[in-house]
Design a protein around this motif. Structure first.
Motif, PDB file in Angstrom:
ATOM      1  N   VAL A   1       0.787  -1.243  -0.144  1.00  0.00           N
ATOM      2  CA  VAL A   1       0.032   0.008  -0.004  1.00  0.00           C
ATOM      3  C   VAL A   1       0.813   1.231  -0.068  1.00  0.00           C
ATOM      4  N   GLY A   2       0.633   1.957  -0.948  1.00  0.00           N
ATOM      5  CA  GLY A   2       1.518   3.316  -1.086  1.00  0.00           C
ATOM      6  C   GLY A   2       1.966   3.335  -2.605  1.00  0.00           C
ATOM      7  N   ASP A   3       2.702   4.321  -2.889  1.00  0.00           N
ATOM      8  CA  ASP A   3       3.297   4.726  -4.297  1.00  0.00           C
ATOM      9  C   ASP A   3       4.878   5.154  -4.342  1.00  0.00           C
ATOM     10  N   GLY A   4       5.303   5.170  -5.399  1.00  0.00           N
ATOM     11  CA  GLY A   4       6.740   5.619  -5.574  1.00  0.00           C
ATOM     12  C   GLY A   4       7.067   5.471  -7.120  1.00  0.00           C
ATOM     13  N   PRO A   5       8.335   5.911  -7.174  1.00  0.00           N
ATOM     14  CA  PRO A   5       8.611   6.330  -8.725  1.00  0.00           C
ATOM     15  C   PRO A   5       8.848   4.874  -9.476  1.00  0.00           C
ATOM     16  N   ASN A   6       9.083   3.892  -8.783  1.00  0.00           N
ATOM     17  CA  ASN A   6       9.232   2.590  -9.320  1.00  0.00           C
ATOM     18  C   ASN A   6       8.099   1.692  -9.131  1.00  0.00           C
ATOM     19  N   PHE A   7       7.038   2.209  -8.857  1.00  0.00           N
ATOM     20  CA  PHE A   7       5.898   1.350  -8.397  1.00  0.00           C
ATOM     21  C   PHE A   7       5.534   0.279  -9.571  1.00  0.00           C
ATOM     22  N   GLU A   8       5.661   0.756 -10.816  1.00  0.00           N
ATOM     23  CA  GLU A   8       4.987   0.032 -11.644  1.00  0.00           C
ATOM     24  C   GLU A   8       5.948  -1.055 -12.016  1.00  0.00           C
ATOM     25  N   ILE A   9       7.222  -0.713 -11.999  1.00  0.00           N
ATOM     26  CA  ILE A   9       8.377  -1.590 -12.366  1.00  0.00           C
ATOM     27  C   ILE A   9       8.204  -3.094 -11.064  1.00  0.00           C
ATOM     28  N   TYR A  10       8.098  -2.349  -9.944  1.00  0.00           N
ATOM     29  CA  TYR A  10       8.086  -3.608  -8.945  1.00  0.00           C
ATOM     30  C   TYR A  10       6.649  -4.503  -9.194  1.00  0.00           C
ATOM     31  N   LYS A  11       5.733  -3.815  -9.618  1.00  0.00           N
ATOM     32  CA  LYS A  11       4.317  -4.734  -9.998  1.00  0.00           C
ATOM     33  C   LYS A  11       4.536  -5.535 -10.963  1.00  0.00           C
ATOM     34  N   LYS A  12       5.301  -5.001 -12.065  1.00  0.00           N
ATOM     35  CA  LYS A  12       5.525  -6.032 -13.312  1.00  0.00           C
ATOM     36  C   LYS A  12       6.464  -7.276 -12.919  1.00  0.00           C
ATOM     37  N   THR A  13       7.416  -6.969 -11.890  1.00  0.00           N
ATOM     38  CA  THR A  13       8.267  -8.101 -11.472  1.00  0.00           C
ATOM     39  C   THR A  13       7.744  -8.933 -10.547  1.00  0.00           C
ATOM     40  N   PHE A  14       7.097  -8.508  -9.595  1.00  0.00           N
ATOM     41  CA  PHE A  14       6.481  -9.349  -8.428  1.00  0.00           C
ATOM     42  C   PHE A  14       5.046  -9.368  -8.306  1.00  0.00           C
ATOM     43  N   GLY A  15       4.167  -8.908  -9.198  1.00  0.00           N
ATOM     44  CA  GLY A  15       2.499  -8.990  -9.357  1.00  0.00           C
ATOM     45  C   GLY A  15       2.202 -10.425  -9.260  1.00  0.00           C
ATOM     46  N   ASP A  16       3.038 -11.387  -9.423  1.00  0.00           N
ATOM     47  CA  ASP A  16       2.423 -12.793  -9.267  1.00  0.00           C
ATOM     48  C   ASP A  16       2.227 -13.167  -7.941  1.00  0.00           C
ATOM     49  N   ARG A  17       3.087 -12.480  -7.043  1.00  0.00           N
ATOM     50  CA  ARG A  17       3.184 -13.008  -5.790  1.00  0.00           C
ATOM     51  C   ARG A  17       2.617 -11.896  -4.852  1.00  0.00           C
ATOM     52  N   VAL A  18       2.507 -10.718  -5.149  1.00  0.00           N
ATOM     53  CA  VAL A  18       2.137  -9.601  -4.422  1.00  0.00           C
ATOM     54  C   VAL A  18       0.996  -8.698  -4.797  1.00  0.00           C
ATOM     55  N   LYS A  19       0.195  -8.366  -4.100  1.00  0.00           N
ATOM     56  CA  LYS A  19      -1.142  -7.244  -4.369  1.00  0.00           C
ATOM     57  C   LYS A  19      -0.209  -6.004  -4.426  1.00  0.00           C
ATOM     58  N   PHE A  20      -0.419  -5.327  -5.396  1.00  0.00           N
ATOM     59  CA  PHE A  20       0.106  -3.776  -5.070  1.00  0.00           C
ATOM     60  C   PHE A  20      -1.344  -2.980  -5.297  1.00  0.00           C
ATOM     61  N   ILE A  21      -1.462  -2.090  -4.253  1.00  0.00           N
ATOM     62  CA  ILE A  21      -2.730  -1.390  -3.889  1.00  0.00           C
ATOM     63  C   ILE A  21      -2.756  -0.148  -4.418  1.00  0.00           C
ATOM     64  N   GLY A  22      -1.547   0.523  -4.168  1.00  0.00           N
ATOM     65  CA  GLY A  22      -1.315   2.136  -4.459  1.00  0.00           C
ATOM     66  C   GLY A  22      -1.595   2.762  -3.317  1.00  0.00           C
ATOM     67  N   SER A  23      -1.733   4.096  -3.517  1.00  0.00           N
ATOM     68  CA  SER A  23      -2.038   5.022  -2.230  1.00  0.00           C
ATOM     69  C   SER A  23      -3.687   4.867  -1.964  1.00  0.00           C
ATOM     70  N   VAL A  24      -4.020   5.059  -0.745  1.00  0.00           N
ATOM     71  CA  VAL A  24      -5.060   5.062  -0.041  1.00  0.00           C
ATOM     72  C   VAL A  24      -5.411   6.028   0.704  1.00  0.00           C
ATOM     73  N   GLU A  25      -6.846   6.007   1.132  1.00  0.00           N
ATOM     74  CA  GLU A  25      -7.142   7.361   1.921  1.00  0.00           C
ATOM     75  C   GLU A  25      -7.386   6.691   3.226  1.00  0.00           C
ATOM     76  N   ASP A  26      -7.690   5.193   3.525  1.00  0.00           N
ATOM     77  CA  ASP A  26      -7.986   4.639   4.617  1.00  0.00           C
ATOM     78  C   ASP A  26      -6.857   3.587   5.165  1.00  0.00           C
ATOM     79  N   PRO A  27      -5.670   3.963   5.409  1.00  0.00           N
ATOM     80  CA  PRO A  27      -4.798   3.073   5.896  1.00  0.00           C
ATOM     81  C   PRO A  27      -5.408   2.285   7.041  1.00  0.00           C
ATOM     82  N   GLU A  28      -6.007   2.590   7.942  1.00  0.00           N
ATOM     83  CA  GLU A  28      -6.449   1.852   9.101  1.00  0.00           C
ATOM     84  C   GLU A  28      -7.044   0.635   8.597  1.00  0.00           C
ATOM     85  N   LYS A  29      -7.775   0.557   7.545  1.00  0.00           N
ATOM     86  CA  LYS A  29      -8.495  -0.457   6.972  1.00  0.00           C
ATOM     87  C   LYS A  29      -7.279  -1.584   6.727  1.00  0.00           C
ATOM     88  N   TYR A  30      -6.538  -1.130   6.354  1.00  0.00           N
ATOM     89  CA  TYR A  30      -5.165  -2.177   5.680  1.00  0.00           C
ATOM     90  C   TYR A  30      -4.539  -2.845   6.985  1.00  0.00           C
TER      91      TYR A  30
END
Length: 366
Positions: free
Chosen positions: A235-264
């Motif tokens: 949960v979060g964002d950054g300059p290499n977010f899409e690169i990480y998502k492409k490489t590890f998306g098979d094992r990790v769920k990339f959610i991005g920035s959120v307004e309700d961190p307490e939920k996670y």
């Protein structure tokens, strides 16, 4: 009514720890009866977008807080060719340009007020006799930086987020630096105790290397158990977010920035906070402890004070040690895990609620 300016140029577009902290200070000082004004940058000229977090905050407090957004002008537009988080010296360029404009504005105001800034270069031109110029230091550079340290002379009062941060910066000033940590909204980040077996791991924060994202992703590939499946969320964002998502998306769920961190935090069992260096007190750790999400964190002085005595897991900055720490959690009984959650929540309620921390800030600011 006392007037205070929260001076945070990056609040409008960057979702980082200091930016979130400045919003919390503004929120709770306003609730304590202060007349609060916020100065920040208008990011549009530089081709940046407002953060959703800032826009939501501004909409919530538009009738109670005055917002001033400064344009840096065409001369400094090239600053924004470097994305936030990629180059820490980018802050210096932006802050020096911003400070000149900001200081000219506030120096012309014939009103007694307090200014609270969060980066050492953001208010170095303030010199009005009507103003108490205060600085809240949130971290330290990787190496000793005499250039930055020399600018502490610009401030009348200085606060550090931890003892470690104070000890570093104290060498550059004769002003006695106070220590006041950040806090947590214990009503928003309410406690959820018993959760059963550990199955879900969380990374929440800026998605950049020094925050430990690459170790978290590596952990997702190496951690295996014959009796249960593990889930890994980012949960979060950054300059290499899409690169990480492409490489590890098979094992990790990339959610991005959120307004309700307490939920996670409430939906996860463990949060990994494996930063390399330069951290003060991480709000993520406080929020996780408040909700009952168990923390595995790098062993620093402040993290040790928070997580020792059965309130979390501390590890040296070494990936093998991170693996050992996680496996230690997996070997614990549910009763032991729930006791760890309860102990963590107790220290948050007693020492780190915003009601406690904002009163400490008011006492120092005067």
């Amino acid at each position: 009514m006392r007037e205070i300016i929260i001076n945070q140029p990056r609040m409008s577009y960057y979702v980082g720890g200091a930016e979130m902290l400045s919003m919390d200070h503004a929120r709770f000082l306003c609730m304590k009866g202060y007349k609060v004004r916020i100065f920040t940058i208008n990011p549009v000229l530089g081709g940046m977008r407002y953060s959703e977090r800032y826009l939501k905050f501004k909409d919530e407090f538009k009738k109670k807080i005055e917002f001033t957004e400064i344009n840096l002008g065409e001369k400094h537009k090239d600053i924004y060719k470097t994305l936030p988080g990629e180059d820490r010296y980018r802050w210096n360029h932006e802050s020096i340009a911003y400070s000149g404009i900001f200081s000219n504005i506030v120096n012309s105001l014939d009103v007694r007020m307090i200014i609270l800034s969060y980066y050492i270069l953001d208010a170095i031109g303030v010199n009005s006799d009507y103003i108490i110029n205060c600085l809240y230091l949130c971290g330290t550079p990787h190496d000793i930086d005499i250039f930055q340290g020399s600018f502490l002379y610009s401030y009348d009062k200085i606060i550090a987020i931890t003892n470690e941060v104070r000890d570093y910066w104290q060498q550059f000033t004769r002003i006695e630096i106070s220590v006041i940590s950040s806090g947590v909204d214990i009503e928003r980040f309410r406690f959820l105790g018993s959760r059963g077996n550990i199955a879900k791991f969380l990374y929440l924060g800026r998605v950049i290397k020094r925050k430990g994202i690459e170790d978290f992703l590596k952990l997702s590939r190496l951690l295996k158990n014959e009796t249960r499946e593990f889930q890994f969320d980012v949960v979060g964002d950054g300059p290499n977010f899409e690169i990480y998502k492409k490489t590890f998306g098979d094992r990790v769920k990339f959610i991005g920035s959120v307004e309700d961190p307490e939920k996670y935090f409430r939906e996860s069992d463990v949060v990994i906070c494996f930063s390399e260096y330069g951290e003060g007190l991480q709000g993520v750790i406080l929020e996780a402890m408040s909700t009952g999400c168990i923390v595995v964190a790098t062993k620093t002085k402040i993290n040790s004070s928070l997580l020792s005595d059965g309130r979390g897991i501390l590890v040296d900055y070494d990936f093998d040690e991170l693996i050992k720490g996680v496996k230690q959690l997996l070997s614990m009984s549910n009763d032991s895990l729930n006791l760890m959650r309860i102990n963590a929540r107790k220290i948050i309620e007693n020492k780190y609620s915003w009601d406690v921390k904002i009163n400490e800030i008011i006492e120092v600011l005067g």
